[in-house]
Scaffold this active site. Structure first.
Site, PDB file in Angstrom:
ATOM      1  N   ARG A  74       0.830  -1.210   0.000  1.00  0.00           N
ATOM      2  CA  ARG A  74       0.000   0.000   0.000  1.00  0.00           C
ATOM      3  C   ARG A  74       0.860   1.253   0.000  1.00  0.00           C
ATOM      4  O   ARG A  74       0.545   2.231  -0.679  1.00  0.00           O
ATOM      5  CB  ARG A  74      -0.945   0.005   1.210  1.00  0.00           C
ATOM      6  CG  ARG A  74      -2.046  -1.041   1.111  1.00  0.00           C
ATOM      7  CD  ARG A  74      -2.893  -1.060   2.368  1.00  0.00           C
ATOM      8  NE  ARG A  74      -2.045  -1.348   3.528  1.00  0.00           N
ATOM      9  CZ  ARG A  74      -2.340  -1.019   4.779  1.00  0.00           C
ATOM     10  NH1 ARG A  74      -3.457  -0.396   5.061  1.00  0.00           N
ATOM     11  NH2 ARG A  74      -1.526  -1.330   5.760  1.00  0.00           N
ATOM     12  N   ASN A  86      -6.236  -2.596   2.666  1.00  0.00           N
ATOM     13  CA  ASN A  86      -6.236  -4.051   2.757  1.00  0.00           C
ATOM     14  C   ASN A  86      -7.668  -4.547   2.870  1.00  0.00           C
ATOM     15  O   ASN A  86      -8.482  -3.952   3.579  1.00  0.00           O
ATOM     16  CB  ASN A  86      -5.450  -4.526   3.983  1.00  0.00           C
ATOM     17  CG  ASN A  86      -3.955  -4.416   3.794  1.00  0.00           C
ATOM     18  OD1 ASN A  86      -3.456  -4.398   2.684  1.00  0.00           O
ATOM     19  ND2 ASN A  86      -3.231  -4.328   4.897  1.00  0.00           N
TER      20      ASN A  86
END
Length: 99
Positions: A28, A46
């Site tokens: 990320r 997530n």
């Protein structure tokens, strides 16, 4: 909504679901850095099933660039697939967040 007209100067939103070993590997944060370099706004988060959801808004060509990077060999972890949908922009994002 076509979304893939790379010649359009109208912003679009792409939502991508990235599969593979993409959690707990800095994926990320890497995605956020690439998106900011390109000039996109949105977020990466997530999901409970092990995927990462990436939502990006900007020019279609810039969104295509981010998708190419997500599918490329330099991502952290290991991407096994990316599925995306194109839509009109939403309410917009102030930057690119990690969620």
């Amino acid at each position: 909504m076509h979304g893939r007209d790379a010649h359009s100067d109208e912003p679009v939103r792409v939502t991508a679901w990235v599969r593979g070993k993409v959690q707990q590997v800095g994926f990320r944060w890497w995605t956020r850095a690439r998106a900011l370099e390109i000039g996109l706004t949105g977020y990466a988060s997530n999901l409970g099933d092990g995927r990462v959801q990436v939502v990006a808004e900007g020019l279609a060509a810039d969104c295509e660039d981010l998708l190419a990077l997500l599918r490329g060999p330099d991502t952290p972890g290991g991407v096994t697939g990316v599925t995306e949908i194109w839509t009109a922009v939403g309410t917009g994002y102030p930057g690119f967040e990690i969620r």
